[in-house]
Design a protein around this motif. Structure first.
Motif, PDB file in Angstrom:
ATOM      1  N   ALA A 150     100.408  59.065  86.770  1.00 14.20           N
ATOM      2  CA  ALA A 150     100.842  58.351  85.559  1.00 14.20           C
ATOM      3  C   ALA A 150     100.756  56.677  86.078  1.00 14.20           C
ATOM      4  CB  ALA A 150     101.833  58.934  84.843  1.00 14.20           C
ATOM      5  N   ARG A 151      99.732  56.911  86.660  1.00 12.62           N
ATOM      6  CA  ARG A 151      99.303  55.385  87.091  1.00 12.62           C
ATOM      7  C   ARG A 151      98.355  54.741  86.213  1.00 12.62           C
ATOM      8  NH1 ARG A 151     100.846  54.746  92.979  1.00 12.62           N
ATOM      9  NH2 ARG A 151     102.259  56.526  92.417  1.00 12.62           N
ATOM     10  N   CYS A 152      99.386  53.604  85.796  1.00 10.95           N
ATOM     11  CA  CYS A 152      98.299  52.840  84.452  1.00 10.95           C
ATOM     12  C   CYS A 152      96.986  52.472  84.964  1.00 10.95           C
ATOM     13  CB  CYS A 152      99.458  51.542  84.420  1.00 10.95           C
ATOM     14  SG  CYS A 152      99.227  50.963  82.755  1.00 10.95           S
ATOM     15  N   TYR A 204      97.080  56.221  81.022  1.00  8.64           N
ATOM     16  CA  TYR A 204      96.914  56.550  82.742  1.00  8.64           C
ATOM     17  C   TYR A 204      96.241  57.449  82.706  1.00  8.64           C
ATOM     18  CZ  TYR A 204     101.105  53.523  80.673  1.00  8.64           C
ATOM     19  OH  TYR A 204     101.827  52.223  80.726  1.00  8.64           O
ATOM     20  N   TYR A 205      96.334  57.959  84.113  1.00 11.56           N
ATOM     21  CA  TYR A 205      95.508  59.114  84.587  1.00 11.56           C
ATOM     22  C   TYR A 205      96.824  59.383  85.974  1.00 11.56           C
ATOM     23  CZ  TYR A 205      91.197  57.137  82.934  1.00 11.56           C
ATOM     24  OH  TYR A 205      90.459  57.221  81.846  1.00 11.56           O
ATOM     25  N   ASN A 206      96.528  60.361  85.798  1.00  9.62           N
ATOM     26  CA  ASN A 206      96.970  61.290  87.222  1.00  9.62           C
ATOM     27  C   ASN A 206      95.692  61.930  87.969  1.00  9.62           C
ATOM     28  OD1 ASN A 206      99.228  62.341  86.129  1.00  9.62           O
ATOM     29  ND2 ASN A 206      98.785  64.162  85.771  1.00  9.62           N
ATOM     30  N   GLU A 240      92.759  61.855  82.860  1.00 12.27           N
ATOM     31  CA  GLU A 240      93.695  61.075  82.096  1.00 12.27           C
ATOM     32  C   GLU A 240      94.901  61.503  81.407  1.00 12.27           C
ATOM     33  OE1 GLU A 240      92.775  57.436  78.652  1.00 12.27           O
ATOM     34  OE2 GLU A 240      91.233  58.861  79.238  1.00 12.27           O
ATOM     35  N   VAL A 241      96.176  61.057  81.188  1.00 14.20           N
ATOM     36  CA  VAL A 241      97.174  61.289  80.733  1.00 14.20           C
ATOM     37  C   VAL A 241      97.980  60.414  79.924  1.00 14.20           C
ATOM     38  CG1 VAL A 241      97.870  63.464  82.247  1.00 14.20           C
ATOM     39  CG2 VAL A 241      98.556  60.856  82.433  1.00 14.20           C
ATOM     40  N   THR A 242      97.166  59.870  79.153  1.00 11.79           N
ATOM     41  CA  THR A 242      97.638  58.740  78.257  1.00 11.79           C
ATOM     42  C   THR A 242      97.972  58.974  76.760  1.00 11.79           C
ATOM     43  OG1 THR A 242      95.418  57.339  78.917  1.00 11.79           O
ATOM     44  CG2 THR A 242      96.336  57.005  76.904  1.00 11.79           C
ATOM     45  N   ASP A 243      97.646  59.690  76.617  1.00  8.08           N
ATOM     46  CA  ASP A 243      98.366  61.069  75.109  1.00  8.08           C
ATOM     47  C   ASP A 243      99.918  61.196  75.911  1.00  8.08           C
ATOM     48  OD1 ASP A 243      96.515  60.321  73.622  1.00  8.08           O
ATOM     49  OD2 ASP A 243      95.309  62.038  73.704  1.00  8.08           O
ATOM     50  N   GLN A 244      99.687  62.105  76.917  1.00  9.06           N
ATOM     51  CA  GLN A 244     101.254  62.054  77.102  1.00  9.06           C
ATOM     52  C   GLN A 244     102.322  61.125  77.355  1.00  9.06           C
ATOM     53  OE1 GLN A 244      98.451  63.404  78.029  1.00  9.06           O
ATOM     54  NE2 GLN A 244      98.291  65.290  79.332  1.00  9.06           N
TER      55      GLN A 244
END
Length: 417
Positions: A123-125, A134-136, A158-162
């Motif tokens: 979860a890096r912005c 946001y991405y892992n 990308e994990v922006t939605d989560q």
């Protein structure tokens, strides 16, 4: 490394094959590259990197490949360049991929080469044209021999939605907790009655931000004959429901107290009421009546923790432990007990948040509370403050806490408590 097998486990955007383009070159060091030690890449490893190019360019997620001890950039696919901009092939990652340093990923490259094991950050912005994303980010060793990797594959899912969904959930929980705290405080007495022949004080400390509000309550009720009813209770569970049940039980206790019923009878009526309110919700409660004419305390308990009494000589006694069952269980028998209190006696009623700790027997907490009370002289409000402090209750405590302290005044001319 078996890239195709590993790629099938990648999280993020679904697979969407993109046609290869001629503007996505891959650069690998030649055998005489002065930056790379001679012999670092043998022909098989060169072939491996070239074979992976066609797979990597089809990934919809940002991907970059580095090689050698300085992590020179060998490849960045279209998604990576669209996210971070054009990157210069052949430069060390510190220069070619400055975003990795900002995201805290650059040190992982060294770790991957040394250990041959993947490393990742979550979860890096990344700030882009479309706002925060946001991405892992995973760093995976590349090479035929994972014990001696020739490079590192950097993959961003990308994990922006989560992240945004988790943020909305936290915000909803925060609002619910604030509502529960507000309800809890509104249902507790705004000002305690102060009988002429008994000094009383109480405090309530909600749990920290990570703890949902519970159903702890206390009350002081004046009844006929100059007597005073003292009540403390704890509804099991958390949140608005527990606070609402607490409010109903507190209102009922006040009504039953003014009917001048004995403590065991009050517990029996509350038990039936609790079952009607919510058959799945139980509560503990202690109800005591102080009679100044006889210096007697009549009390009953429904599964609540024992009353503690500090005698004038500093001795601490526990109340009768023969409790009835908690409220809401139905069919139990509650008993009334009577104690004669000497002038200068201090009593404490409390909820389990004061003495209960994870991975610790509750008897240890009760023993610590008794030792603390033995030295906690002063007025009831001072006693409440000292108990909270000594028991480690702070604004970040993992449970809510209610404490009700009362004190029998000394006879005129006697020394202070």
């Amino acid at each position: 490394m078996n890239l195709m097998r590993w790629s099938a486990r990648l999280t993020g955007a679904p697979w969407r094959a993109a046609p290869p383009t001629a503007d996505e070159p891959v650069t690998v060091p030649g055998p005489r590259d002065p930056v790379v030690p001679p012999g670092l890449l043998d022909p098989c490893e060169l072939e491996l990197l070239n074979d992976q190019r066609d797979v990597l360019r089809r990934l919809p997620a940002p991907v970059a490949v580095t090689y050698g001890p300085q992590h020179q950039l060998g490849y960045a696919n279209r998604a990576y360049r669209e996210l971070f901009g054009t990157r210069t092939i052949g430069l060390p990652a510190a220069d070619a991929l400055p975003e990795l340093s900002t995201l805290g990923v650059l040190p992982l490259l060294d770790q991957v080469l040394r250990s041959g094991r993947p490393r990742a950050v979550k979860a890096r912005c990344i700030l882009g044209l479309n706002g925060s994303r946001y991405y892992n980010i995973s760093c995976v060793p590349l090479g035929a021999d994972t014990n001696a990797p020739i490079g590192v594959l950097v993959f961003a899912a990308e994990v922006t939605d989560q992240v945004q969904a988790a943020g909305r959930l936290r915000e909803a929980e925060r609002r619910q907790r604030e509502a529960a705290v507000t309800l809890q405080h509104s249902l507790l007495p705004q000002k305690l009655e102060q009988p002429a022949d008994l000094r009383v004080a109480a405090t309530y400390q909600p749990g920290g931000a990570d703890a949902a509000v519970g159903g702890d309550w206390y009350d002081v009720i004046g009844i006929e004959g100059g007597r005073t009813a003292l009540v403390i209770g704890d509804v099991m569970g958390r949140g608005l429901r527990a606070a609402a049940v607490m409010g109903q039980l507190r209102t009922a206790v006040r009504a039953y107290a003014r009917l001048d019923l004995p403590p065991d009878r009050v517990m029996g009526l509350l038990d039936g009421l609790a079952m009607e309110i919510d058959a799945n919700q139980i509560a503990t409660c202690a109800y005591a009546v102080w009679d100044p004419a006889t210096h007697s305390l009549h009390y009953a308990s429904a599964g609540h923790l024992p009353l503690l009494l500090r005698c004038p000589d500093g001795t601490v006694l526990r109340g009768e432990e023969q409790n009835g069952p908690p409220l809401g269980t139905g069919g139990g028998t509650h008993l009334s007990h009577t104690l004669r209190l000497l002038p200068g006696t201090t009593g404490v009623l409390y909820t389990d948040g004061l003495v209960e700790r994870r991975e610790e027997d509750i008897d240890q907490g009760l023993d610590q509370l008794a030792r603390t009370l033995a030295g906690a002289t002063g007025t009831p409000d001072v006693v409440c403050s000292r108990l909270l402090r000594a028991m480690g209750v702070t604004a970040e405590h993992d449970d809510d806490v209610a404490v009700l302290a009362f004190q029998v005044p000394l006879e005129p001319g006697a020394s202070g408590v």
